[in-house]
Design a protein around this motif. Structure first.
Motif, PDB file in Angstrom:
ATOM      1  N   GLU A 104       0.816  -1.230   0.000  1.00  0.00           N
ATOM      2  CA  GLU A 104       0.000   0.000   0.000  1.00  0.00           C
ATOM      3  C   GLU A 104       0.843   1.270   0.000  1.00  0.00           C
ATOM      4  OE1 GLU A 104      -2.498  -0.446   3.461  1.00  0.00           O
ATOM      5  OE2 GLU A 104      -2.986  -2.495   2.836  1.00  0.00           O
ATOM      6  N   LEU A 105       2.142   1.109  -0.087  1.00  0.00           N
ATOM      7  CA  LEU A 105       3.029   2.279   0.009  1.00  0.00           C
ATOM      8  C   LEU A 105       2.925   3.131  -1.263  1.00  0.00           C
ATOM      9  CD1 LEU A 105       5.303   3.692   1.618  1.00  0.00           C
ATOM     10  CD2 LEU A 105       6.920   2.155   0.483  1.00  0.00           C
ATOM     11  N   SER A 106       2.421   4.344  -1.123  1.00  0.00           N
ATOM     12  CA  SER A 106       2.249   5.208  -2.303  1.00  0.00           C
ATOM     13  C   SER A 106       3.589   5.846  -2.664  1.00  0.00           C
ATOM     14  CB  SER A 106       1.239   6.319  -1.990  1.00  0.00           C
ATOM     15  OG  SER A 106       1.789   7.194  -1.023  1.00  0.00           O
ATOM     16  N   VAL A 107       3.678   6.284  -3.907  1.00  0.00           N
ATOM     17  CA  VAL A 107       4.916   6.931  -4.337  1.00  0.00           C
ATOM     18  C   VAL A 107       5.084   8.266  -3.603  1.00  0.00           C
ATOM     19  CG1 VAL A 107       3.961   8.125  -6.356  1.00  0.00           C
ATOM     20  CG2 VAL A 107       6.351   7.407  -6.363  1.00  0.00           C
ATOM     21  N   GLU A 108       3.949   8.880  -3.219  1.00  0.00           N
ATOM     22  CA  GLU A 108       4.027  10.155  -2.477  1.00  0.00           C
ATOM     23  C   GLU A 108       4.680   9.940  -1.110  1.00  0.00           C
ATOM     24  OE1 GLU A 108       1.217   9.073  -3.971  1.00  0.00           O
ATOM     25  OE2 GLU A 108       1.136  10.532  -5.615  1.00  0.00           O
ATOM     26  N   GLU A 109       4.270   8.857  -0.423  1.00  0.00           N
ATOM     27  CA  GLU A 109       4.829   8.597   0.904  1.00  0.00           C
ATOM     28  C   GLU A 109       6.292   8.157   0.804  1.00  0.00           C
ATOM     29  OE1 GLU A 109       3.968   9.578   3.599  1.00  0.00           O
ATOM     30  OE2 GLU A 109       4.924   8.330   5.123  1.00  0.00           O
ATOM     31  N   TRP A 110       6.584   7.342  -0.189  1.00  0.00           N
ATOM     32  CA  TRP A 110       7.971   6.934  -0.452  1.00  0.00           C
ATOM     33  C   TRP A 110       8.842   8.183  -0.637  1.00  0.00           C
ATOM     34  CZ3 TRP A 110      11.218   2.743  -0.850  1.00  0.00           C
ATOM     35  CH2 TRP A 110      12.371   2.883  -1.650  1.00  0.00           C
ATOM     36  N   THR A 111       8.350   9.108  -1.458  1.00  0.00           N
ATOM     37  CA  THR A 111       9.113  10.318  -1.771  1.00  0.00           C
ATOM     38  C   THR A 111       9.246  11.223  -0.540  1.00  0.00           C
ATOM     39  OG1 THR A 111       8.272  10.192  -4.016  1.00  0.00           O
ATOM     40  CG2 THR A 111       9.220  12.293  -3.369  1.00  0.00           C
ATOM     41  N   ARG A 112       8.171  11.328   0.248  1.00  0.00           N
ATOM     42  CA  ARG A 112       8.218  12.175   1.447  1.00  0.00           C
ATOM     43  C   ARG A 112       9.323  11.705   2.404  1.00  0.00           C
ATOM     44  NH1 ARG A 112       6.741  12.563   6.669  1.00  0.00           N
ATOM     45  NH2 ARG A 112       6.118  10.367   6.789  1.00  0.00           N
ATOM     46  N   VAL A 113       9.361  10.392   2.630  1.00  0.00           N
ATOM     47  CA  VAL A 113      10.337   9.855   3.589  1.00  0.00           C
ATOM     48  C   VAL A 113      11.756   9.948   3.016  1.00  0.00           C
ATOM     49  CG1 VAL A 113      11.003   7.771   4.874  1.00  0.00           C
ATOM     50  CG2 VAL A 113       8.608   8.450   4.766  1.00  0.00           C
ATOM     51  N   LEU A 114      11.892   9.670   1.723  1.00  0.00           N
ATOM     52  CA  LEU A 114      13.214   9.802   1.095  1.00  0.00           C
ATOM     53  C   LEU A 114      13.719  11.243   1.112  1.00  0.00           C
ATOM     54  CD1 LEU A 114      13.156   6.793  -0.174  1.00  0.00           C
ATOM     55  CD2 LEU A 114      14.512   7.899  -1.954  1.00  0.00           C
ATOM     56  N   THR A 115      12.793  12.177   0.875  1.00  0.00           N
ATOM     57  CA  THR A 115      13.191  13.587   0.811  1.00  0.00           C
ATOM     58  C   THR A 115      13.773  14.052   2.140  1.00  0.00           C
ATOM     59  OG1 THR A 115      11.496  14.008  -0.836  1.00  0.00           O
ATOM     60  CG2 THR A 115      12.315  15.921   0.350  1.00  0.00           C
ATOM     61  N   THR A 116      13.101  13.728   3.236  1.00  0.00           N
ATOM     62  CA  THR A 116      13.593  14.196   4.548  1.00  0.00           C
ATOM     63  C   THR A 116      14.811  13.400   5.001  1.00  0.00           C
ATOM     64  OG1 THR A 116      11.409  14.949   5.193  1.00  0.00           O
ATOM     65  CG2 THR A 116      12.956  14.525   6.972  1.00  0.00           C
ATOM     66  N   ASN A 117      14.774  12.089   4.800  1.00  0.00           N
ATOM     67  CA  ASN A 117      15.830  11.256   5.398  1.00  0.00           C
ATOM     68  C   ASN A 117      17.105  11.174   4.557  1.00  0.00           C
ATOM     69  OD1 ASN A 117      13.795  10.828   7.210  1.00  0.00           O
ATOM     70  ND2 ASN A 117      13.797   8.605   7.084  1.00  0.00           N
ATOM     71  N   VAL A 118      16.965  11.292   3.242  1.00  0.00           N
ATOM     72  CA  VAL A 118      18.169  11.141   2.393  1.00  0.00           C
ATOM     73  C   VAL A 118      18.507  12.428   1.633  1.00  0.00           C
ATOM     74  CG1 VAL A 118      19.313   9.809   0.585  1.00  0.00           C
ATOM     75  CG2 VAL A 118      17.637   8.705   2.046  1.00  0.00           C
ATOM     76  N   THR A 119      17.524  12.933   0.855  1.00  0.00           N
ATOM     77  CA  THR A 119      17.840  14.107   0.025  1.00  0.00           C
ATOM     78  C   THR A 119      18.247  15.284   0.909  1.00  0.00           C
ATOM     79  OG1 THR A 119      16.209  13.306  -1.545  1.00  0.00           O
ATOM     80  CG2 THR A 119      17.020  15.537  -1.883  1.00  0.00           C
ATOM     81  N   ALA A 120      17.546  15.456   2.031  1.00  0.00           N
ATOM     82  CA  ALA A 120      17.893  16.571   2.924  1.00  0.00           C
ATOM     83  C   ALA A 120      19.295  16.389   3.498  1.00  0.00           C
ATOM     84  CB  ALA A 120      16.863  16.688   4.047  1.00  0.00           C
ATOM     85  N   ALA A 121      19.612  15.164   3.925  1.00  0.00           N
ATOM     86  CA  ALA A 121      20.959  14.928   4.481  1.00  0.00           C
ATOM     87  C   ALA A 121      22.017  15.238   3.419  1.00  0.00           C
ATOM     88  CB  ALA A 121      21.073  13.484   4.950  1.00  0.00           C
ATOM     89  N   HIS A 122      21.767  14.780   2.194  1.00  0.00           N
ATOM     90  CA  HIS A 122      22.706  15.056   1.084  1.00  0.00           C
ATOM     91  C   HIS A 122      22.865  16.562   0.854  1.00  0.00           C
ATOM     92  CE1 HIS A 122      23.638  15.973  -3.075  1.00  0.00           C
ATOM     93  NE2 HIS A 122      22.363  16.160  -3.350  1.00  0.00           N
ATOM     94  N   LEU A 123      21.742  17.284   0.811  1.00  0.00           N
ATOM     95  CA  LEU A 123      21.831  18.725   0.532  1.00  0.00           C
ATOM     96  C   LEU A 123      22.465  19.493   1.686  1.00  0.00           C
ATOM     97  CD1 LEU A 123      18.403  19.366  -1.264  1.00  0.00           C
ATOM     98  CD2 LEU A 123      20.696  19.376  -2.285  1.00  0.00           C
ATOM     99  N   VAL A 124      22.174  19.048   2.914  1.00  0.00           N
ATOM    100  CA  VAL A 124      22.795  19.713   4.073  1.00  0.00           C
ATOM    101  C   VAL A 124      24.314  19.542   3.993  1.00  0.00           C
ATOM    102  CG1 VAL A 124      23.084  19.598   6.582  1.00  0.00           C
ATOM    103  CG2 VAL A 124      20.781  19.589   5.605  1.00  0.00           C
ATOM    104  N   ILE A 125      24.763  18.319   3.699  1.00  0.00           N
ATOM    105  CA  ILE A 125      26.218  18.082   3.608  1.00  0.00           C
ATOM    106  C   ILE A 125      26.809  18.919   2.468  1.00  0.00           C
ATOM    107  CG2 ILE A 125      28.016  16.376   3.075  1.00  0.00           C
ATOM    108  CD1 ILE A 125      26.161  14.228   4.358  1.00  0.00           C
TER     109      ILE A 125
END
Ligand code: NDP
Length: 251
Positions: A104-125
């Motif tokens: 049931e995992l939607s692409v929106e929820e997948w993207t939300r969690v990836l954005t905060t947990n990975v993309t944000a960490a990458h951009l902060v670094i």
């Protein structure tokens, strides 16, 4: 024990609650100047500001939604101004989670969690690079779930695995500049979210996860802070590209 952190400059993302708050307060007590950020206004912001004022030092609690690249850029610019163009310790702590059956995992929820947990960490670094110099330490907060796997949290677990790959590669890319990258992989840590649960649920969780843990109990944010402070210190100057478990021996 004096880890000789006094006067160092740290940016800790997501420091108003939970693990991040424990890290921020422990660093401030050790004489580190800390900038931290949060997403939503809450009573935790004012209470953290009060506690930081009591410790003394140059601390700032800033609002920055890390799911927005422009806000990350502004956060790092402000941090650079506050600290005179340098950061000794960067802690990628902010994270989000949800419990959803994989089918049931939607692409929106997948993207939300990836954005905060990975993309944000990458951009902060990436935005922090001009502020990081010889001896700087970057710590990303990961999870023991990467090794163990947890049902209903495939998306979350994937993000924490991504942090390990990111850190390892950056350790190699920036090793020649003596900038270190490590992951601190947590077991189950007691935070405000845990204490807010109904008593019965809390006891069940403490019992269930306590039984899986060698030390027979959940961890505390202060215990996570201990590992982060060690990684920030000169004692860990030859430690990079690693994942360090702070999990009480959970399996
Ligand atoms: P909490 O939910 O208690 O706190 C999260 C913090 O991050 C809050 O300060 C929150 O701010 C901030 N935050 C979340 N999203 C954003 C965003 N988009 N922009 C800015 N700030 C944000 O989390 P925990 O303390 O439990 O977890 C901290 C880290 O540890 C996470 O990376 C998590 O995955 C990891 N971890 C935690 C475990 C645990 O048992 N607690 C176990 C394994 C890993 P706000 O108050 O504004 O929402």
């Amino acid at each position: 024990m004096d880890l000789e952190l006094k006067g160092k400059k740290a940016l800790v993302t997501g420091g108003t609650r939970g693990v991040g708050r424990g890290i921020v307060l422990a660093l401030a007590r050790a004489g580190v100047d800390v900038v931290t950020c949060y997403q939503n206004d809450s009573e935790y912001v004012a209470s953290l500001e009060r506690e930081l004022k009591e410790t003394g030092g140059n601390h700032h609690v800033l609002r920055a939604d890390l799911s927005d690249a422009a806000q990350i850029s502004a956060l790092l610019e402000r941090t650079g101004e506050i600290f005179g163009g340098r950061i000794d310790l960067l802690v990628n702590n902010a994270g989000t989670i949800s419990h959803i059956p994989y089918a049931e995992l939607s692409v929106e929820e997948w993207t939300r969690v990836l954005t905060t947990n990975v993309t944000a960490a990458h951009l902060v670094i990436q935005h922090a690079l001009p502020l990081l110099g010889e001896g700087s330490s970057v710590v990303s907060i990961g999870s023991k779930a990467v090794e163990a796997g947890i049902p209903l949290r495939s998306h979350y677990t994937a993000t924490k695995a991504a942090l390990v790959g990111l850190s390892r590669s950056l350790a190699k890319e920036f090793g020649p500049q003596q900038i270190r990258f490590n992951v601190v992989a947590l077991g189950v840590i007691e935070t405000e979210n845990f204490h807010k649960m109904p008593q019965e649920q809390r006891e069940l969780m403490a019992q269930r996860y306590g039984a899986k843990t060698a030390l027979g109990r959940l961890g505390t944010p202060d215990e996570v802070a201990g590992a982060v402070m060690w990684l920030a210190s000169d004692l860990a100057r030859y430690v990079t590209g690693n994942t360090i478990g702070v999990d009480g021996g959970i399996s």
